[in-house]
Design an enzyme around this catalytic site. Structure first.
Site, short mmCIF file in Angstrom:
data_model
loop_
_atom_site.label_atom_id
_atom_site.label_comp_id
_atom_site.label_asym_id
_atom_site.label_seq_id
_atom_site.Cartn_x
_atom_site.Cartn_y
_atom_site.Cartn_z
CD GLU A 281 -3.00 1.26 2.38
OE1 GLU A 281 -2.76 0.21 3.03
OE2 GLU A 281 -4.16 2.34 1.76
CD GLU B 263 -8.58 2.01 4.30
OE1 GLU B 263 -7.51 0.74 4.95
OE2 GLU B 263 -7.92 2.65 3.92
MN MN Z 1 -5.69 2.09 2.94
#
Ligand code: MN
Length: 295
Positions: A147, A241
């Protein structure tokens, strides 16, 4: 169409059987395809219970985590790197045994504000650990996602192009770029361009608003991101998220700086996010199809 998922912290701050059941059943009830389960402490997860609950709900799962200063594989200290490697391999085993498909997040370094740039040796340590993790993951067909996060949460991979460079240096085709609209909004000059440039390397996507609250109530240009995803033919998982002080994980919430209440009704938030993402996916697919079809 890409699969849609929701991060467990939208529902619960821990993973007791009662919490896991709430998170898994609620995600399934809203029609999500998968749930993203945080594995910051992979030794603390009841894997058999989790697998059973997922199976009962007919829900797929992915896993994510951020390493800490004590388990930072981009450290120059061999003991710290070893602790990080052990943690990642344990997280991989949990992901596999609960039937998960992806292990992603800030797994390339600690998820924290560094006070110095990454070092060449530290980066090499991270690449070495991730290469072995990817080889192990391949045995279970698990995808490993790096990420790209903002500068306050990593000094190693802040942009999509840095993720792609890291993937090239790792040299394993089950390692993908995990991109996130919240982080790209901070670090990329041209979000759609960054997605297009990363193209086939993009394998996991987080959808988060600029303040990480309700989608559409911040400053992110979601239409541009979803169109870029449609242009590159992205079919990987997309996870929503969002974080609020209403639901707290003692480790994750503090690392992410979740100090404000941005919402308190998890179900309303998650239902809204699913409808929002579906609308963006359909609009993007239609727009891209019309712009690339002659006549
Ligand atoms: Mn994230």
């Amino acid at each position: 169409m890409p699969k849609l998922g929701v991060h467990a912290l939208v529902w619960v701050g821990g993973w007791s059987e009662a919490e896991a059941t709430t998170a898994i059943e609620s995600s399934a009830e809203l029609g999500y395809d998968f749930i993203e389960i945080p594995l910051l402490d992979p030794w603390g997860v009841d894997v058999a219970m989790t697998a059973r609950r997922l199976e009962a709900a007919g829900l797929a799962a992915t896993a994510s985590l951020g390493l800490s200063a004590e388990s930072d594989i981009s450290s120059e200290d061999p003991e710290t790197v070893k602790r990080g490697s052990d943690l990642l391999h344990q997280a991989l085993a949990v992901t596999r045994d609960m039937g998960g498909t992806h292990l992603c997040g800030v797994i390339h370094c600690a998820m924290m504000k560094y006070m110095a740039p990454a070092t060449e040796r530290g980066r090499a340590n991270s690449i070495e650990v991730l290469s072995r993790l990817a080889d192990e993951a391949r045995k279970s067909d698990i995808i490993v996602g790096l990420e790209a996060v903002n500068r306050y949460e990593s000094n190693l991979v802040n942009t999509a192009s840095q993720a792609v460079k890291m993937i090239g240096d790792i040299g394993r085709d089950n390692v993908v770029a995990h991109l996130d609209t919240y982080h790209m909004n901070i670090e990329e000059g041209f979000v759609a361009g960054a997605i297009r440039a990363a193209g086939p390397h993009v394998g996991y996507f987080h959808v988060g608003e600029s303040h990480r609250g309700y989608l559409g109530t911040g400053t992110i240009d979601f239409a541009a991101s979803f169109r870029a995803l449609a242009e590159i033919g992205f079919e990987g998982p997309i996870a929503f998220e969002s974080f609020s002080s209403a639901v707290v994980d003692p480790k994750l919430s503090t690392m992410l700086g979740v100090w404000r209440n941005l919402w308190s009704d998890s179900r309303d938030l998650a239902a809204h996010a699913k409808a929002f993402m579906e609308a963006e996916l359909l609009a993007a697919r239609d727009t891209v199809a019309r712009s690339t079809t002659a006549g």
